[in-house]
Enzyme design. Sequence first.
Site, short mmCIF file in Angstrom:
data_model
loop_
_atom_site.label_atom_id
_atom_site.label_comp_id
_atom_site.label_asym_id
_atom_site.label_seq_id
_atom_site.Cartn_x
_atom_site.Cartn_y
_atom_site.Cartn_z
N TYR A 35 -84.23 28.98 -22.29
CA TYR A 35 -83.92 28.09 -23.40
C TYR A 35 -85.19 27.45 -23.95
O TYR A 35 -86.26 27.54 -23.34
CB TYR A 35 -82.92 27.01 -22.98
CG TYR A 35 -83.52 25.88 -22.16
CD1 TYR A 35 -83.86 26.05 -20.83
CD2 TYR A 35 -83.79 24.63 -22.76
CE1 TYR A 35 -84.43 25.00 -20.09
CE2 TYR A 35 -84.34 23.59 -22.03
CZ TYR A 35 -84.66 23.78 -20.70
OH TYR A 35 -85.24 22.76 -19.98
N LYS A 149 -88.93 28.86 -18.60
CA LYS A 149 -88.01 27.79 -19.01
C LYS A 149 -86.59 28.32 -18.83
O LYS A 149 -85.90 28.72 -19.78
CB LYS A 149 -88.29 27.37 -20.47
CG LYS A 149 -87.77 25.97 -20.77
CD LYS A 149 -88.50 25.36 -21.94
CE LYS A 149 -87.92 24.04 -22.40
NZ LYS A 149 -87.88 22.98 -21.42
N GLU A 181 -95.29 17.86 -12.16
CA GLU A 181 -94.89 17.40 -13.49
C GLU A 181 -93.71 16.46 -13.29
O GLU A 181 -93.48 15.99 -12.17
CB GLU A 181 -94.54 18.60 -14.39
CG GLU A 181 -93.44 19.49 -13.85
CD GLU A 181 -93.11 20.68 -14.76
OE1 GLU A 181 -93.31 20.60 -15.97
OE2 GLU A 181 -92.61 21.69 -14.22
N LEU A 205 -94.03 23.82 -16.04
CA LEU A 205 -93.76 24.35 -17.38
C LEU A 205 -94.99 24.08 -18.24
O LEU A 205 -95.53 22.97 -18.22
CB LEU A 205 -92.54 23.66 -18.01
CG LEU A 205 -92.17 24.32 -19.33
CD1 LEU A 205 -91.43 25.63 -19.10
CD2 LEU A 205 -91.35 23.40 -20.19
N1 PDD Z 1 -88.11 19.68 -21.48
N2 PDD Z 1 -91.74 20.13 -17.99
C1 PDD Z 1 -90.41 20.32 -17.91
C2 PDD Z 1 -89.82 20.59 -16.57
C3 PDD Z 1 -89.62 20.29 -19.07
O1 PDD Z 1 -88.30 20.52 -18.98
C4 PDD Z 1 -90.23 20.00 -20.31
C5 PDD Z 1 -89.45 19.95 -21.60
C6 PDD Z 1 -91.62 19.78 -20.35
C7 PDD Z 1 -92.34 19.51 -21.64
O2 PDD Z 1 -92.36 20.67 -22.46
P1 PDD Z 1 -92.55 20.56 -24.05
O3 PDD Z 1 -93.80 19.76 -24.30
O4 PDD Z 1 -92.71 21.97 -24.46
O5 PDD Z 1 -91.32 19.92 -24.57
C8 PDD Z 1 -92.34 19.86 -19.18
C9 PDD Z 1 -87.23 19.73 -22.61
C10 PDD Z 1 -87.55 18.70 -23.64
C11 PDD Z 1 -85.78 19.68 -22.13
O6 PDD Z 1 -85.49 20.38 -21.18
O7 PDD Z 1 -84.97 18.96 -22.71
#
Ligand code: PDD
Length: 299
Positions: A35, A149, A181, A205
């Site tokens: 996703y 993801k 993270e 991620l």
């Molecule tokens: N989550 N690390 C994890 C585990 C994440 O699920 C996310 C993003 C990030 C940050 O990624 P980005 O900068 O590409 O949004 C880091 C999204 C927002 C979610 O699952 O809702």
Amino acid sequence: MSIKPYVLTETEYVNQEELTYPFEERGLQFGDGVYEVIRVYHGEYYLIEEHVERLFRSAAAIKLEVPYTKEDMYKRLEQLLQLNAFTGDGKVYLQITRGSAPRDHAFPKGVGANLYAYVSDVQRKLDLMKDGISTITEPDVRWDLCYIKSLNLLPNVMAKQTATEQNCFEAVLHKDGKVTECSSSNVYLVKDGAIYTHPATKNILHGCVRMRIEAFAKEAGIPFHEEAFHLDDMNEADELFLTSSTAEVMPIVNVDGKAVANGTPGNITRLMQQAYEKDAGIPENASIFADCTENKSVS
Ligand code: PDD
């Protein structure tokens, strides 16, 4: 193998044809899919290329064929906003699963992927971005391929829920004390004018906003070290912040009940927030800094 007509649900027995969702679906039964969450400001995507590239990388890593080419994906996502006449601030959630098929762990043959994407409103969390948020720390019990993801988010969900129950915004995850993270965001430590964050290995991620933070830091002449820090280092941190497509750049002012430095957002975090707003095209009147003079001192 055929499924018999009556299915037990949480309230009653229903004929399987009456079920409103495909219950033999790979995403539902195995979390077998990937996703993206893509931010939209004023009806325009932010970091769309980064998200689409990551979507295709995630899909390739689980041997899942995306039903569109990248070019088609861009077009379809644009059309989604147009069809909905979406001109506000929001996000698009997009998921692709390995399709609907009788439950069997091995991939089904001749079954196409299921895809859906929808747009919803998201208000920017201005107060939290101004004041900062509290976090807890939790062991990172996820698998070794967190750069994908994937829909398998149960450890993330559990960590976030533990944080929520303690009135905290996020859980900072660590493997044997080494910070990876957060449950749904990347995390950074500032010490002596430099930014530290876990390297973009398979254990985190590779956040789209994280990539921008690296660029903002370089542009501002702030050293950006892809070096993991430890739980203990957070006690000595000058600043901590996290990033994600929905949280943007969020100052962390408390960890496990202890204030970070003097308990207020620091200057480098503020610089990153300013750079983010500029990059995302946030108008001045909608800025976190709109009603304070603080931005003048860090620009
Ligand atoms: N989550 N690390 C994890 C585990 C994440 O699920 C996310 C993003 C990030 C940050 O990624 P980005 O900068 O590409 O949004 C880091 C999204 C927002 C979610 O699952 O809702």
